[in-house]
Write an enzyme that holds these catalytic residues in place. Structure first.
Site, short mmCIF file in Angstrom:
data_model
loop_
_atom_site.label_atom_id
_atom_site.label_comp_id
_atom_site.label_asym_id
_atom_site.label_seq_id
_atom_site.Cartn_x
_atom_site.Cartn_y
_atom_site.Cartn_z
N ASP A 15 -0.62 23.39 -70.78
CA ASP A 15 -1.33 22.92 -69.58
C ASP A 15 -2.85 23.02 -69.78
O ASP A 15 -3.34 23.72 -70.69
CB ASP A 15 -0.89 23.79 -68.39
CG ASP A 15 -0.96 23.07 -67.06
OD1 ASP A 15 -1.62 22.03 -66.97
OD2 ASP A 15 -0.36 23.58 -66.09
N ASP A 20 1.71 16.06 -60.92
CA ASP A 20 2.15 17.16 -60.07
C ASP A 20 2.79 16.63 -58.79
O ASP A 20 3.38 17.39 -58.03
CB ASP A 20 0.96 18.05 -59.70
CG ASP A 20 0.71 19.11 -60.77
OD1 ASP A 20 1.57 19.27 -61.66
OD2 ASP A 20 -0.34 19.76 -60.72
#
Ligand code: DGJ
Length: 700
Positions: free
Chosen positions: A453, A521
């Protein structure tokens, strides 16, 4: 195939699957663009090379719009692809030094004093993608002893044929709303997109498409370009006063300094790839997908497993017991890979602390991660972990020990997005530390998958003590690539997922060294259809991770939706599960298990098949995507809201054999190919948020 053409052998013709590309070096060493479009012959290329340039006029450049790689300096006013500073000297006046063709690769070498510049081209026989990049080297000598500074060194400049007008398509967005198509008439002057954020960004995918004659999903000529770079970047589309169009792109956003080359140093730009297609937006996407599956994505012919990810279920509040409970449920549903997201490492009680200290938290995971990994393996799943190696929280042992390792500008207040700072990966000590930590982690724990990430942009890209801190931007990305390459080589069984708060680092560069990407997301299944539609313009379903999460949606908007709708939405890519399975009812779990089973039956077709966007999402209307592989055809169809009781229209399929008969694998119903193509497939969807998977088979 590459042909060297003409009496003086200064014309090069590259030929791909359906298209061709030609360029010409004049007697005075100007490198001119000749052709990009449908295939042409050597004689055509020669005829084009014989056409004179526009006549010389004061106030105009004869070269602008015609050069393959416009450099700064001389009679040019376009945005230069190359801007070089050497002591007091600026600009480039090159001499041609030679050409080399090797297989499907062409290299043209130029020199200007100490600067050696090579333009690289590659066009493979099985594709219409042209890959271009440059290498710039300081070979010593020259009038000044100083280093050469590359203020700008684009990977390529693409020239389009003269047309009356052009339309520009791009994919814009923001966090949780990535890859939204936007179209506009191309204005005179420059349209510039890019990222100043240090990563590819949610705001623009490094991709543009241009059409002059109203290309549609199925028909029409399209020129499209995509950059293989995961840091800051810029693509400038220029419509020149005479209507010619050039697209120049490369690493870095501004021209404030990219790289400094001492004698012996060299810089290789990322690849700027492009393709011409006569098959509209759909044809261009399929060509991009095929090229990525064949030549970019590692081991792309191997399908990706169904994964479970714990983020939306646990947030930061995780523990061995919590993960075990989720793992047991995930395994029972048919998940093949179990990924522990954020929260597993020392000090990570929330987003204020812990980043940098990559050891299992002893309270939440006594005995480390191995007992959980063993349990997960015992349940028949692979084991994955989340990391964010390029970041550090000020509240971490790493930062307390090495405050200088974070990017910062002395005397300036730093910015803490999400309470974290960016590590300066351009520093060799930081790179080595990360290699040791990550290599150690993967060596000590049986990990099969790493979600990598990156949750904040660069804002304080300073490097105290460094004489040329500008290099940090490019070197960060090179260091990231290097780390991934080393880890992949040392741990060939580990797959990697690129994530940056969802789709903030999706590009051809990262995809050449990761196995899939976390698309967004935003896990709302309706919003997701639009995000996936944009994503598919460039990238294949094989890398597009999509999870089924809880309803109402906890991550974003609280929208309630059926399991059916959530599953069919996520089945358009690499299916994953991301909800709190411990709260799902027995009935929901049972239904979910059946959807996972169904997905596995269509997985090769979805992940590796040819994709046709049958109807675009948007508004209340029906949208649909078709995948075809061999004799198998899968149609996914979604209805956001039925209005006035109107039955949704049948969906017209594409790319089928009109003479063949197609059987529905679920109902046994028989369809004629020509009927499906011209009159469509009835879907039977009704009401709100309805969806279906339709599996057809030719001649079975
Ligand atoms: C952002 C990612 O996109 C999420 O999926 C999750 O991994 C969080 N980071 C964890 O901090």
């Amino acid at each position: 195939m590459i042909e060297t053409v003409g009496e003086r052998r200064r014309i090069w013709l590259l030929t791909g699957a359906t298209s061709g590309y030609a360029l010409h070096l004049t007697d005075t060493d100007e490198l001119l663009h000749l052709h990009w479009g449908p295939r042409v012959t050597a004689a055509d290329a020669e005829a084009l090379a014989a056409r004179p340039l526009p006549p010389y006029r004061p106030f105009e450049s004869r070269l602008d719009g015609h050069e393959e790689y416009p450099v700064e300096g001389g009679p040019r006013f376009v945005r230069p692809a190359l801007a070089v500073r050497h002591g007091q000297a600026r600009g480039t006046q090159w001499r041609f030094e030679g050409a080399g063709a090797d297989g499907d690769e062409l290299a043209l070498r130029f020199g200007d004093g100490p600067l050696a510049l090579t333009l690289h081209y590659r066009m493979r026989d099985d594709s219409d993608v042209v890959e271009r990049w440059v290498t710039a080297a300081h070979r010593g000598g020259g009038p000044e002893p100083e280093a050469l500074e590359l203020l700008r060194a684009d990977a390529a400049t693409w020239s389009l044929p003269l047309r009356d007008a052009w339309r520009l398509s791009q994919l814009r967005g923001r966090w949780s709303a990535e890859f939204q198509p936007a179209r506009s008439a191309l204005a005179y002057g420059e349209t510039v997109i890019g990222s100043r954020r240090g990563h590819t960004s949610h705001q623009h995918l490094p991709w543009v498409a241009l059409d002059a004659e109203g290309a549609t999903e199925e028909y029409g000529e399209l020129y499209t370009c995509a950059l293989a770079w995961s840091g800051s970047w810029r693509i400038a589309v220029q419509r020149l006063p005479d209507g010619l169009v050039q697209i120049t792109g490369g690493a870095g956003h501004d021209d404030a300094g990219l790289v400094r080359l001492a004698p012996g140093d060299s810089y290789t730009s990322p690849v700027f790839a492009a393709l011409w297609s006569a098959g509209g937006f759909g044809g261009a996407s399929r060509a991009w997908h095929a090229w990525q599956l064949a030549h970019v994505i590692p081991d792309a012919r191997r399908t990706r497993p169904v994964l479970y990810n714990s983020w939306e279920a646990t947030g930061f509040h995780t523990s061995r017991e919590r993960q075990s409970a989720l793992a047991r449920r995930a395994a029972a549903l048919g998940a093949e890979l179990f990924v522990v997201d954020d929260g597993w490492f020392r000090g990570r009680a929330g987003d204020r602390s812990g980043l940098g200290d990559w050891e299992p938290d002893p309270d939440r995971f006594p005995g480390g991660l191995r007992p959980l990994a063993d349990e997960v393996h015992g349940l028949g799943m692979g084991f994955g972990i989340w990391v964010e190696p390029e970041m550090v929280n000020p509240d971490s042992d790493l930062h307390r020990a090495h405050p200088d390792w974070a990017q910062h500008r002395p005397g300036r207040r730093g910015t803490e997005f999400r309470n974290q700072l960016v590590l300066n990966l351009a520093r060799p000590d930081v790179r080595e530390h990360l290699w040791e930590r990550l290599h150690g982690l993967l060596s000590s724990t049986p990990v099969d998958f790493v979600k990598w990430d990156f949750n904040r942009c660069f804002t304080d890209a300073g490097w105290p003590g460094e004489s040329y801190p500008e290099r940090l931007w490019v070197e960060h990305v090179r260091a990231l690539y290097d780390l991934l390459d080393r880890l992949r080589a040392a741990h060939p069984g580990v797959a990697f997922e690129s994530c940056s708060g969802g789709g903030g680092r999706v590009d051809l560069g990262i995809l050449s060294r990761t196995d899939q990407v976390w698309t967004s997301d935003n896990t709302d299944p309706l919003d997701r259809l639009a995000i996936q539609h944009g994503f598919s313009q460039l990238h294949p379903a094989r890398v597009m991770a999509a999870w089924v999460t809880d309803s109402p949606n906890v991550q974003l908007n609280g929208r309630a939706s059926s399991l059916r709708f959530r599953f069919v939405s996520a089945m358009a890519g690499v299916l994953g599960l991301g909800g709190d399975l411990t709260r799902w009812s027995v009935r929901e779990l049972d239904e979910a298990r059946r959807w996972v089973e169904l997905y596995k039956s269509i997985r090769p077709v979805v992940q590796l098949g040819e994709l046709h966007r049958l109807r675009a999402p948007g508004g209340d209307g029906l949208s649909a995507v078709q995948y075809a592989l061999g004799d198998d055809v899968v149609v996914l169809v979604w209805l956001p809201a039925q209005r006035h009781g109107e039955p949704p229209p049948p969906v017209r399929l594409r790319g089928l054999d009109p003479q063949a008969r197609y059987v529905c694998r679920d109902t046994g119903e028989l369809y004629r190919g020509s009927v499906l193509i011209h009159h469509g497939l009835p879907t039977g969807l009704t009401g709100d948020l309805d969806a279906a998977v339709i599996r057809l088979c030719r001649g079975c």
